[in-house]
Every structure is written in C-alpha cells, then in structure tokens.
Design a protein around this motif. Structure first.
Motif, PDB file in Angstrom:
ATOM      1  N   LEU A 160       0.871  -1.017   0.226  1.00  0.00           N
ATOM      2  CA  LEU A 160       0.399  -0.550  -0.220  1.00  0.00           C
ATOM      3  C   LEU A 160       0.562   1.357  -0.142  1.00  0.00           C
ATOM      4  O   LEU A 160       2.095   1.334   1.125  1.00  0.00           O
ATOM      5  N   GLN A 161       0.859   2.460  -0.881  1.00  0.00           N
ATOM      6  CA  GLN A 161       1.223   3.127  -0.771  1.00  0.00           C
ATOM      7  C   GLN A 161       0.240   4.775  -1.460  1.00  0.00           C
ATOM      8  O   GLN A 161      -0.228   4.015  -1.784  1.00  0.00           O
ATOM      9  N   ALA A 162       0.655   5.611  -0.624  1.00  0.00           N
ATOM     10  CA  ALA A 162      -0.072   6.506  -0.869  1.00  0.00           C
ATOM     11  C   ALA A 162       0.694   8.038  -0.283  1.00  0.00           C
ATOM     12  O   ALA A 162       1.518   7.400   0.363  1.00  0.00           O
ATOM     13  N   GLY A 163       0.008   9.131  -0.511  1.00  0.00           N
ATOM     14  CA  GLY A 163       0.919   9.972  -1.083  1.00  0.00           C
ATOM     15  C   GLY A 163      -0.342  11.805  -0.766  1.00  0.00           C
ATOM     16  O   GLY A 163      -1.710  11.400  -2.215  1.00  0.00           O
ATOM     17  N   VAL A 164      -0.301  12.631  -0.098  1.00  0.00           N
ATOM     18  CA  VAL A 164      -1.430  13.404  -0.356  1.00  0.00           C
ATOM     19  C   VAL A 164      -0.253  15.130  -0.299  1.00  0.00           C
ATOM     20  O   VAL A 164       0.567  14.939   0.439  1.00  0.00           O
ATOM     21  N   GLY A 165      -0.540  16.302  -0.397  1.00  0.00           N
ATOM     22  CA  GLY A 165       0.236  17.342  -1.445  1.00  0.00           C
ATOM     23  C   GLY A 165      -1.214  17.910  -0.647  1.00  0.00           C
ATOM     24  O   GLY A 165      -2.111  18.248  -1.438  1.00  0.00           O
ATOM     25  N   ALA A 166      -0.651  19.556   0.078  1.00  0.00           N
ATOM     26  CA  ALA A 166      -2.056  20.919  -0.338  1.00  0.00           C
ATOM     27  C   ALA A 166      -1.195  22.218  -0.121  1.00  0.00           C
ATOM     28  O   ALA A 166      -0.426  22.038   1.642  1.00  0.00           O
ATOM     29  N   PRO A 167      -1.490  22.850  -0.388  1.00  0.00           N
ATOM     30  CA  PRO A 167      -0.561  24.401  -0.511  1.00  0.00           C
ATOM     31  C   PRO A 167      -1.369  25.067   1.213  1.00  0.00           C
ATOM     32  O   PRO A 167      -2.667  24.302   1.823  1.00  0.00           O
TER      33      PRO A 167
END
Length: 863
Positions: A188-195
């Motif tokens: 399982l791989q996951a990522g999230v980016g946000a300003p």
C-alpha cells in the motif's frame, strides 16, 4: 551526538530564516518530460536536458519504476544493465552496489561503497541505509563513472541521484496504490500534498507498507527473504518570494524481516563423517541444483531489521547573479540481525538475539550509524554566460558502533570436527584433545560466546569547484576539482567473552601437548575468531601474558586513519548540431580507506618466527597486522556521443576505468579479511536508445559490454599476510561483472480504441552473460596446486517483466496485472564457502538467491 545535533539545528535555522530578494527555481520541472525528447536531470547539480550533459547517465522516470515493479534500488538492474546490487546474510549490513562491474563486495561496516547514493541531495553513508522503498519520486538518475568532483569521495564507480516529489504550492494532489500478489504480497502506497498558504507554502505526506512471505523454505520450517517494512515521509516547502525556497524533509522507516538464508548448492564430501562423530544428522537435507530450483534451504530462522529516521533542510537563495544552496542533514540508523549462518539445521552457532544456540538476554548483533552532513554551494554565470561556475564545501561527521555477538551450540565441536578432520584425528578431536591443555579434562564449547564492539568516528571535509567554459557556440570545456580531507579513529573492544575450549586449545598447542599436525586446526576452529576471547593466557613457562603475542588470535586495538586527495575532471564537449553532441572526458576519483571492523584485523602475522625464537638469545618481536586499508583511486577515460533523431535518442559511451589500491573483502569460511589489490580495470562500451515510435508507443534498448578484471600482476607489493589471497585474484574477472548485459523494452500507453478507457501495455527483457559470484575463483592446496572453487559462475540468463493496465475514462482509476521474472530464472547473486564445513577440495558452497517469479494486481487512483 550533541555537537552534531547543535550543528544540524543551526543548519535548519539557516535554511528557514535566511531570506532575501527572490529566486525562481531553476529546476521547477526537473524530472518531467517537457516534450517527447526533453528529460531534465540534475546530474551536474544544474537542471539540464539529459542529452546536453557530457556524462553517461540513465534518467529513470517514476512511471518506468512502476511499470517494471521496481520498489527499491535492488531491482534497478532490470532497466540499467550497468547496475548491479547484491546482498549476503543481511541486507542492512551486507549489501554492495556496482556500476560497470566496479564496486566493493562484502558485509563489513568499515567498507564504504564505490557507488554513492544521494536522496534529495543527502549522502546515504552505506547501501543498507539507502534500501528503503522508492516512494513518491520525482526522478532517479544512474550516473556512471567517477562522480567525485560534484558528489564526493565515495563515488569512484558512480552514483545514484534520487529526488522525491515536492508539494505543489497551488493544487491539492494525491495518490493511492494498492497491490496484491503471490507469496501473499501486499503493498500500500499513498501520498497527499496541499498548499497551506497558496503560492507560498505547502506540505506533502507520503507512506508505504510492504509485506510478503519468504520465497526460501527451510527443512526446519523457517522461511527467508520475506518483506515486512514501512516508511513515512513528510515535507514542508516554502517559497516566500521568487528568489527563495526552503524545503524541510523528515522520514521514518522500520524493517523487520527474515533475511538472508542461502541454498547449499554443493555439499561437502565429508558429509558421511558427521555420523562418525556422533551426530544423528548432518544438518543438510536438500542441496545441489535441485535445492536451488526448489528454493530449499536447511537453516533455522534468520532475522534482519532496521529502524532509521532522518531530517534535512534545503535552502535555495538567489543573491544577485549567484545562487546559494545549503543542504543540512542528520540521520540515525540502527540495524540488527540474527544469523544462523552455519546454514544447516544443526545447532552449531548463532549470531545475535534469540538464535537457536543463544541464551535469553544475549546481546544484539547490529550497527548504529549516526551521520551529520552539511553542504554549501554557490553557483552562477559570468562573462555574458560564457562561464557557468560553481564552488562549494562539504562537511561530514559519522559515528559507527558495530556490535557483533555470537554463541556456540551443542553441535559445534562434533560438526566442525566432521567438516574439517573427517576421521583422521579420531572421534570429535575438537572436544577430546582439549583435555591435553586442561589437566586431562576435556572442555565442551557449548555456550562459548563473545560480544565485540567496533567504534569508528569519522570526519570528512572538502572544497570543490565545477566550471563550464563556453569556448564557442558549439564547443565547451568543463573543469572541476575537489580537495578531500579524511580522518577516522577506530577501535575494537571486547565487551564480554567466555570460551574454555579455546583456552584449552591454546594452552595445549603452546605447550606441545597437542600433536603438531593438529595444533593450527585445533586453535583455528575451537578459537573461531568471532567467539575467541582477547584475554587468552599464554603458559607461564613461555612468559605468560596474552596468547595473542604468540598466536594469530584476536586482540583489542585502537588506531587512526588519515588521508587527503584531490579528485578532478576535465570534459571537452562539441555540439556540431542542436541534436548531436560528442564529448571526451578524464576523471580522477577516490574512495576512502578505513578499517577492517573484524576481530582478526590486527592479528599476529609472524607467529612461527616468534615461537621459534622463544628461549633464544635473539627473540623475534611480534608483528601485528594493520587493521587499516588504503584509499581506492580510479582514473577514468570516456568518449561519448549523444544524438536525438526525431523522437529517438541514441547515446554511446566508450570507457576505461583504471583502479589502484582496489579494496577487496574475502570470507575464507572462518574469517573476513580486507585488503588492497594493486590494480584492476574495467573497459567497455555502453549503448542506450530510447524514445517514442508513435504518440503512444515508446521503446528503450540498452546494453553494456565491459571487461572488468584484476591486472595480471595485481599482487605486486602486497603485504606477506595477504599476498596468498591477492595472487589468486590476478587476471581474474571482478565479481558480478558480466561481459555483456542488456535490456530491451516497449510500452503502449494510450487509448483503448474508442471506448474512452486507457490501455497500458509494457514488456521488458533483461539479459546477463555469465558472471563470477565469489570473491575468489581458486584456492591453493598444501602442495601449491590451484583448485577451482565450485559453482563460482552464475550462468547467463534472460528475465522477463510484463504489465497490462486499464484506466477509467475519467482517469481516476487504473487496474493493472503484472509479473516480474516471468521466465522464473533462479539465479545466484553471491556464492561463498559454507562456514566451517569442508576444507580445500571438499568445500560446501552456498548461494544467495535472487528473486524468483512474482505476479499480482495493482489498483491506482490519483486526485
């Protein structure tokens, strides 16, 4: 570590608060394809088209890694034929990387890699530290040949330059990938980016969890080579103005796996004598090529794990016409291993906590490596952009504490007697003959142990410059140099030990009570170096004191290593057209020397002369081996061509690498020895062709032909203690250096007819010629005859990877079916002598097996 942490905090503060008028990032699109032909890399620490730099570099996009199922750097050889990586016994301590057949083999923490690994500009001090999953990447670059001018001292064969994806300042974006496959594989791989402040600051968090059953199954019920690991990474990216950017990263990972058992591919002819010595079993069931094909082993459980964390801060600041880059980093890495490295079901010995022969509370076996690094670079252009200049400085501070712990078991003396004496010395001589040195009472080695600690403190400082002079619009000259200053202080201390059988053997040998033909064998085996006390006493009649002044036995030591070197490079580049380039280069590279962190590193080397002189009027002074080994140097020559022909890129590089004081580690079956070899060479040609055949069809084909071997006179000037080992290498190929290796692949990534769905189809084949898998190819009999060690060569093979996937019309989900090594080629990465099992001409041999066929499904989503 207080000083390191203080310095690190200062570096982070600098990265956070140094601000000035603004800097527009020069590599804002680094690693992305701007059109069919442009792939931006930073192999020269400047953003540039891979086709415009005079370096042999393979630029790997994240999509390529996904299509080939490459989850960590151990599988990179499937897309880069010049690249090879292998592990033995443990991945965290025994991993080595090679490029163009050149690299350092062995599981000795004192040895540094010839191929440097850099993640987000931060040097990873050992290959085992860098074995985490390749997660959320922006790009990966395989740089071939010496890279010491820009990347530092331990890049004499090449470098891996890995950059992770940074957060977007304007968009929320993320991904989730889930996979399931054979051997109960789950990932399982996951990522999230946000300003967090639009166009000014953003964060990104990513993580991975990977688990899989082992593919090696033992007759004891144990399994090996499984996967059980996870990693988390977080980062903050701030761009307060167009001239300044700040990136702060932190990561944490943990590994707890069963690794690394080996298949016994050749059993000793002395196998029948185990019963003669009173053992109900010889400890080996399956062996030979049937065991290899069946992935069958014989040992109790292996364990190998690591826990590490690191933080780094990167500042980029435009100061007028120049740009300042500061990278500050700190990393803490701790590993442990439990090894049943007799590789049989007998209870002979165990390494580390919880082994089959160890008692509760026995100390761990493993390393703790703490590293602080600081790099500063200032670069810019001058003289109407005719000069692209760069100057910099680097400081590194590393602390290593390597602890080795081993305990002997109830089968040790009988099994080792069988594997080394057969029936020539009677039943169980390693037990019965100890009585001759212990007042008539034999001594059992069961429970004998030692806990050894190696401490190394290292500092490195360097200053460097790298400059590109545009002589004309089509002709440029690159000149670079780096001055490196090294200092290492190391010591060997024994924390605790007990081995009565060893003391009895030493006493019996020195008093003459043990028959002369058996003395060396009795001492060498009952005093197995990893469980030999350093306080063994010599008989009073011989002057008392430590026995290590009379016999080649472990002794404590402390020493200092210092070295400095200037590495340099010169490159002449000619672009006759916009789409073609020719270059010629010379580079002088350097890999640091250091210490053999092994109990035998400082043993007595003139024992026979010392003993013969006892009682005479002219006693011979003891001479001890130097635990240090010298720095390795390389002179590399390269001529290359790079061309773009429509949508196809074609690159060719002719190279020659001349190594001096080449560093080698050898395991004899009893001990590890480390030494320098006078000369070795790798010479050959590399070809890469890649690009698009159609809007949706891309291809890649690459091959490396290299002759990498030791010189015919490689033993000239070798110390007497190692000249026998070195002479056996002369004229032989380097380990894991096939003459030819190649990769061919093709990918379709486009619409599925008019359905609105997308179709991904990928097919990849990699080939390797036969290659040597052992340090030594020969051994010498007592009569001086050379014998070939069995199964040194891994025969040639093809391995096939394939993947097919379907993407929904809204491009939110992709469903993939994949397989790696579909031809199920069972290959060996390393072959070695089985510990303590067989002598010259009767060796038992083990093979460490590379991954078999795997297959599964993956679901991806992104937003």
């Amino acid at each position: 570590m207080g000083r390191k942490l203080t310095a690190f905090a200062a570096g982070l503060l600098a990265s956070s608060f140094l601000a000035a008028p603004a800097f527009a990032q020069d590599n804002g699109g680094a690693g992305q394809e701007f059109d069919d032909n442009v792939i931006i890399v930073t192999a020269t620490l400047r953003a540039a088209d891979v086709q415009d730099i005079p370096i042999a570099v393979t630029a790997v996009q994240p999509e390529q890694l996904e299509r080939q199922g490459i989850a960590d750097i151990k599988l990179l050889s499937s897309i880069s034929p010049s690249f090879n990586i292998q592990s033995s016994q443990t991945e965290t301590q025994g991993t080595s990387i090679k490029i163009r057949g050149v690299g350092t083999t062995g599981n000795n923490t004192g040895l540094e890699s010839s191929v440097g690994v850099f993640i987000d500009g931060v040097y990873q001090s050992r290959p085992g530290v860098a074995l985490g999953d390749l997660l959320d990447l922006e790009r990966l670059e395989v740089l071939r040949g010496p890279q010491g001018t820009l990347f530092g001292r331990n890049t004499s064969a090449g470098a891996l330059n890995i950059t992770t994806k940074r957060p977007s300042l304007s968009n929320v974006e993320g991904f989730v990938n889930a996979s399931y496959g054979n051997y109960d594989f789950m990932n399982l791989q996951a990522g999230v980016g946000a300003p967090i402040v639009e166009d000014v600051a953003a964060v990104r968090v990513s993580g991975t969890w990977r688990k899989r059953d082992g593919y090696l199954k033992s007759t004891t019920g144990a399994e090996s080579n499984n996967r059980d690991r996870y990693m988390l990474r977080g980062q903050l990216f701030v761009e307060p103005s167009a001239d300044v950017s700040i990136r702060i990263l932190g990561d944490y990972s943990k590994v707890d796996e069963n690794c690394c058992d080996a298949v016994i591919i050749r059993e000793t002819e002395l196998q029948p004598f185990f019963a003669y010595h009173g053992l109900a079993s010889d400890g080996v069931g399956p062996s030979g090529f049937s065991a290899l094909e069946g992935l069958d082993t014989n040992a109790e459980l292996f364990r190998n794990g690591a826990e590490q964390w690191g933080v780094s801060g990167e500042l980029k600041w435009s100061i007028g016409a120049a740009e300042l880059t500061s990278i500050t980093a700190y990393r803490d890495f701790s590993s442990f291993s439990r090894q049943e490295s007799d590789f049989t079901s007998l209870k002979i010995f165990s390494v580390g906590v919880g082994g089959s022969t160890t008692t509760p509370g026995f100390p761990k076996n493993g390393d703790n490596i703490q590293t602080f690094t600081q790099e500063l670079r200032l670069q810019g252009k001058a003289f109407d952009d005719k000069l692209d200049w760069l100057v910099g400085a680097f400081y590194g501070d590393e602390s290593i504490k390597a602890q080795g712990s081993m305990m002997l078991g109830p089968d040790f003396q009988r099994a080792v007697s069988a594997g080394n004496f057969a029936n020539v010395a009677g039943v169980n001589p390693l037990f019965t003959l100890t009585a001759l040195g212990n007042g008539g009472v034999p001594v059992n080695a069961n429970g004998a142990f030692a806990v050894n600690l190696f401490d190394q403190q290292a500092e490195t400082f360097s200053v460097f410059t790298h400059n590109v002079f545009s002589l004309t619009d089509s002709l440029s000259l690159t000149l670079g140099a780096r001055y490196v200053d090294e200092k290492k202080v190391a010591s060997f201390d024994q924390l605790s030990a007990s081995n009565g059988a060893c003391q009895a053997s030493v006493t019996g040998a020195l008093t003459g009570a043990i028959p002369a033909p058996l003395r060396a064998g009795m001492v060498g085996l009952n005093c197995f170096p990893f469980v030999a006390p350093v306080n063994l006493a010599a008989p009073t009649a011989l002057g008392g004191g430590l026995a290590s002044r009379l016999l080649p036995l472990p002794r404590e030591w402390a020493d200092t290593f210092k070295d400095d070197e200037i590495t340099y490079t010169g490159q002449l580049t000619w672009k006759p057209t916009l789409d073609t380039m020719l270059y010629a280069s010379f580079s002088h590279g350097f890999k640091s020397g250091g210490f053999n962190l092994d109990p035998t590193a400082a043993n007595l080397v003139n024992s026979a002369a010392v003993l013969a002189s006892l009682g005479t009027s002219t006693p011979v002074a003891p001479v001890y081996a130097d635990p240090r080994f010298q720095s390795e140097k390389v002179d590399a020559y390269e001529i290359g061509f790079k061309g773009t022909f429509g949508r196809i890129n074609a690159n060719i590089a002719l190279f020659q690498m001349d190594m001096s004081d080449f560093q080698v580690l050898e395991f004899t079956g009893v001990q590890f020895t480390t030494f320098n070899v006078k000369a070795a060479r790798s010479r050959g040609v590399e070809v890469e062709v890649f690009g698009k055949l159609h809007d949706h069809i891309s291809m890649n084909a690459s091959g490396t032909y290299a002759v990498a071997k030791y010189s015919d006179d490689c033993d000239d000037g070798s110390p007497a203690a190692v000249v026998g080992s070195v002479s056996l290498l002369c004229g032989q190929p380097l380990t894991n250096a096939p003459k030819f290796a190649g990769v061919v692949g093709m990918t379709y990534d486009g619409p599925l007819g008019s359905s609105g769905w997308g179709l991904l189809g990928n097919f990849n084949v990699n080939y390797s010629d036969k290659r040597r898998t052992s340090t030594q190819h020969f051994e010498r009999t007592s009569a001086g005859t050379l014998l070939e060690l069995p199964f040194d060569y891994q025969e040639n093979y093809f391995k096939i990877n394939a993947r097919i996937g379907f993407t929904t019309p809204d491009e939110k989900f992709t469903f993939e079916l994949w397989g790696t090594n579909l031809s199920n080629e069972i290959t060996r990465g390393i072959t070695a002598n089985t510990s303590l099992r067989g002598g010259t001409g009767t060796r038992s041999r083990i093979g460490f097996v590379e991954e078999p066929r795997t297959y599964g499904v993956t679901v991806r989503t992104k937003f």
